[in-house]
Design a protein around this motif. Structure first.
Motif, PDB file in Angstrom:
ATOM      1  N   GLN A 139      -1.934 -41.393  -6.120  1.00  0.00           N
ATOM      2  CA  GLN A 139      -1.225 -42.517  -5.385  1.00  0.00           C
ATOM      3  C   GLN A 139      -0.078 -41.973  -4.455  1.00  0.00           C
ATOM      4  OE1 GLN A 139      -2.156 -45.820  -5.668  1.00  0.00           O
ATOM      5  NE2 GLN A 139      -3.878 -44.771  -6.746  1.00  0.00           N
ATOM      6  N   LYS A 142      -1.657 -41.367  -0.960  1.00  0.00           N
ATOM      7  CA  LYS A 142      -2.062 -42.694  -0.422  1.00  0.00           C
ATOM      8  C   LYS A 142      -0.947 -43.361   0.207  1.00  0.00           C
ATOM      9  CE  LYS A 142      -3.409 -47.046  -2.182  1.00  0.00           C
ATOM     10  NZ  LYS A 142      -3.830 -48.026  -3.343  1.00  0.00           N
ATOM     11  N   ARG A 146       0.170 -44.400   4.162  1.00  0.00           N
ATOM     12  CA  ARG A 146       0.397 -45.801   4.668  1.00  0.00           C
ATOM     13  C   ARG A 146       1.882 -45.626   5.119  1.00  0.00           C
ATOM     14  NH1 ARG A 146      -0.109 -50.663   0.357  1.00  0.00           N
ATOM     15  NH2 ARG A 146      -2.274 -49.596   0.277  1.00  0.00           N
TER      16      ARG A 146
END
Length: 228
Positions: A139, A142, A146
């Motif tokens: 994560q 990820k 973002r």
């Protein structure tokens, strides 16, 4: 001769130019996991990180700053504010273990910053993570991606050493009881994960800094943020 001098229009004195400084929104994320009690950085990784944060706060003028605590999860201890005295009070209250969920979930710190920053605001958005970077999962990248898409630069400050240090287990009075052991009854060594911290900074066009016993780095972080 005088006519020629007049045509040259000589000028004397000082010319003042007004420069508008862009406001910054800065969130500082402080790792409060158990590994931050390691003493390979004196007096401990955690206390050293706090000293770094104070150095940055003392530099700021007219920029909003927020303070986040994270371990297995993250939460905003102090929302974005211009009240630097309040930030220092909140910082003083943060302790290792203040986040009940154990671990070093840097992904949750980036996610919390994403939710906190004003998505429509014109301020430059900066997240500073102070951690030994021990644990990463899928994560993390990820949310780093973002953050980049949302215009957030992430600066990471590594606190610790590559050789590692045993984690002390103390009683309520601060007396050393033992060192943390794994399931095989072996002493656990907590090591700095520089690669993971570098990857986050690189993804978001930020920068990685190593803070240790020899030098504090927040002066350099400050210069990098405002000279972008």
């Amino acid at each position: 001769v005088l006519t020629i001098l007049a045509l040259m229009r000589p000028q004397y004195g000082v010319k003042y130019e007004k420069i508008t400084r862009k406001g910054q929104d800065i969130i500082i994320a402080l790792d409060t996991s158990l590994s931050m009690l390691a003493q390979d950085i004196q007096p401990s990784r955690f206390d050293h990180a706090k000293q770094e944060i104070l150095g940055l706060v003392n530099h700021l003028k007219g920029d909003r700053i927020g303070l986040m605590s994270f371990s297995g999860s993250a939460y905003m201890v102090c929302p974005l504010t211009l009240d630097y005295s309040a930030v220092k009070l909140f910082l003083d209250d943060i302790q290792v273990g203040s986040v009940s969920k154990p671990g070093t979930n840097i992904a949750s710190a980036i996610y919390t910053a994403l939710q906190t920053f004003d998505k429509k605001g014109k301020q430059n958005k900066t997240l500073i993570i102070l951690s030994d970077g021990e644990v990463f999962d899928g994560q993390t990248q990820k949310y780093a991606d973002r953050a980049k898409r949302n215009g957030i630069r992430v600066f990471t400050v590594g606190i610790g050493t590559k050789s590692g240090e045993p984690l002390p287990v103390k009683d309520d009075n601060g007396k050393l009881l033992q060192y943390k052991k794994d399931k095989e009854n072996e002493i656990v060594l907590s090591k700095l994960n520089e690669k993971g911290l570098r990857d986050i900074a690189r993804t978001t066009k930020g920068r990685y800094f190593l803070s240790n016993n020899e030098r504090l780095v927040m002066d350099d972080v400050y210069k990098d943020i405002f000279n972008q």
